[in-house]
Enzyme design. Structure first.
Site, short mmCIF file in Angstrom:
data_model
loop_
_atom_site.label_atom_id
_atom_site.label_comp_id
_atom_site.label_asym_id
_atom_site.label_seq_id
_atom_site.Cartn_x
_atom_site.Cartn_y
_atom_site.Cartn_z
CB VAL A 9 -0.95 0.00 1.21
CG1 VAL A 9 -1.78 1.29 1.24
CG2 VAL A 9 -1.88 -1.22 1.18
CB ALA A 38 9.45 5.40 8.95
CE LYS A 100 -7.31 -5.67 8.24
NZ LYS A 100 -6.31 -5.03 7.37
CD GLU A 124 -13.74 5.62 3.56
OE1 GLU A 124 -14.35 4.53 3.57
OE2 GLU A 124 -14.24 6.69 3.95
CB ILE A 131 -15.69 0.35 -0.87
CG1 ILE A 131 -15.40 -0.87 -1.74
CG2 ILE A 131 -17.18 0.61 -0.80
CD1 ILE A 131 -15.96 -2.17 -1.20
N GLY A 182 -2.11 -15.30 -4.91
CA GLY A 182 -1.76 -14.12 -4.12
C GLY A 182 -2.91 -13.48 -3.37
CD GLU A 185 -0.47 -11.91 3.23
OE1 GLU A 185 0.69 -12.33 3.06
OE2 GLU A 185 -0.86 -10.79 2.83
CE LYS A 200 -10.74 -5.41 6.45
NZ LYS A 200 -10.65 -6.16 5.17
N GLY A 297 -5.96 -4.81 -1.85
CA GLY A 297 -4.99 -4.55 -2.91
C GLY A 297 -4.28 -3.23 -2.70
#
Length: 421
Positions: A9, A38, A100, A124, A131, A182, A185, A200, A297
């Site tokens: 990300v 970092a 989260k 978000e 979304i 993928g 994990e 969540k 993703g």
């Protein structure tokens, strides 16, 4: 701004900051400047359009720099992320995070720190990646009363269950395929055991019902016990199996749960397949709303991070800040045993007279009404499938426990809740 973490990300955030720099500056009114990144290994080669000297292993030092006014935390976990975030806020710096696990375990501490320092806390990206979901709950529906939130919020489990439905594969086979592609994990525990979805669910419930909800308040079951026969039984009922997060309000109580469930193919969530996410919101005035899209993703999640960054930067430039956490309702979280639900129960039984009568008596003893029953003979044994009407989860669990003790019951093959009917 400072970026903490540069994984999938974080890497996409850096790319978008570079590629869309002119547009972002126009939207904000001034450029977004990246002061540092970092990471654990600052000397690692990275194909990113930024100078290598921006990378540092000293995250706290980066947070403390006087030229940093926004901190983006994408490391995850509880500590040291919590310490970095609260340190930033204490110095008057706004924070964007996708953490989260931390928000679900101790979001109250972060919200209190933001309020005490008069800074923004945006997240978000923590629930459903690209979304737009949390801001509509927090702002667009703030004048309405939300009664229920039902969602598919984990792409890994939804991919696995979708493949089981499409191909007839067992759980292990579908999991292996998800790992090869993928979507899962190497250690998929957080996904397949429901921990990710539970975190969540806590965040969604807190926003929807103006009440602090933590991950420990969420009833949780994963999908490891879902079998190919469960998928087939669901299909016979005109249903599909999904891992759902369900948060609902009943008077002064809320219930928050994550578990696999059968839902009718006519339900809007039934057609959400693959690694996609969707959340179905029910409100008194707005009615039923559906939010759908890529829920995971690097690029989709980075999109949500950039959206928060623009909002935070514009607030800082104008001297405004987002609305503070809303917890005025302070509702009680109801125990799962008090929740009313329906069950689909499959029993391996001896194929002999009186089995159905004995099973029916157990249901009657626990005041659980039977909606449908089907018995398929298979030589000396049979499969008895019962679908119940709504009853408390505690009564249903007690019923299943007693059914397992009947002499003619060889085993309780499966138990699954039925939702959305």
């Amino acid at each position: 701004m400072a970026l903490l973490g540069c994984g999938n990300v974080g890497t996409e955030v850096v790319r978008l900051l570079h590629e869309q720099s002119a547009d972002l500056a126009a939207r904000i009114g001034e450029p977004l400047e990246l002061a540092g990144i970092a990471v654990r290994r600052p000397d690692k080669a990275r194909d990113l359009p930024v100078p290598r000297e921006l990378f540092t292993a000293d995250a706290l030092g980066l947070v403390n720099r006087p030229d940093v006014d926004i901190v983006v935390e994408l490391v995850g976990g509880i500590e040291p992320a919590r310490g970095w975030i609260t340190t930033a806020m204490a110095q008057g710096k706004s924070v964007v995070t996708g953490n989260k696990a931390l928000l679900a375990e101790d979001g109250g501490t972060l919200h209190d720190a933001a309020a005490a320092s008069g800074v923004d806390l945006y997240y978000e990206a923590a629930v459903a990646a690209a979304i737009p979901l949390l801001r509509p709950l927090r702002e667009s529906l703030h004048g309405d009363r939300i009664t229920k939130v039902t969602g598919i919020v984990n792409g890994t489990t939804n991919f696995i269950l979708s493949r089981m439905t499409e191909t007839g594969a067992g759980f292990s086979e579908a999991l292996s395929e998800a790992q090869d592609l993928g979507y899962a994990e190497a250690d998929p525990t957080a996904d397949i055991e429901g921990f990710d979805a539970a975190a969540k669910a806590a965040i969604l419930a807190g926003l929807a019902f103006h009440t602090r909800v933590t991950a420990s308040d969420v009833y949780r079951e994963g999908i490891t016990s879902v079998s190919a026969s469960d998928i087939a039984s669901a299909a016979q009922m005109g249903c599909v199996v999904k891992l759902l997060c369900i948060a609902s309000r009943d008077g002064d109580d809320v219930t928050v749960r994550v578990h696999p469930a059968m839902i009718p193919t006519s339900h809007p969530l039934a057609s959400v397949n693959g690694a996609y996410n969707a959340v179905f919101v029910e409100a008194e005035a707005a009615g039923r709303l559906m939010f759908y899209g890529a829920g995971a993703g690097g690029a989709p999640t980075a999109s949500a991070v950039l959206g928060d960054l623009v909002a935070v930067a514009r607030n800082r430039r104008s001297g405004a800040r987002a609305a503070s956490e809303s917890t005025y309702a302070d509702l009680s979280v109801r125990h799962m045993g008090e929740v009313t639900t329906r069950y689909h129960i499959s029993l391996d039984v001896d194929d002999q007279a009186g089995v159905l009568a004995a099973a029916a008596q157990v249901f009657a003893d626990h005041r659980v009404s039977i909606q449908t029953v089907r018995q398929d003979g298979r030589g000396d044994d049979a499969l008895l499938v019962v679908v119940t009407h709504k009853a408390t989860d505690a009564a249903l669990a007690a019923t299943v426990e007693e059914l397992a003790k009947l002499p003619a019951v060889r085993q309780v093959a499966s138990v699954m809740r039925v939702e959305g009917g």
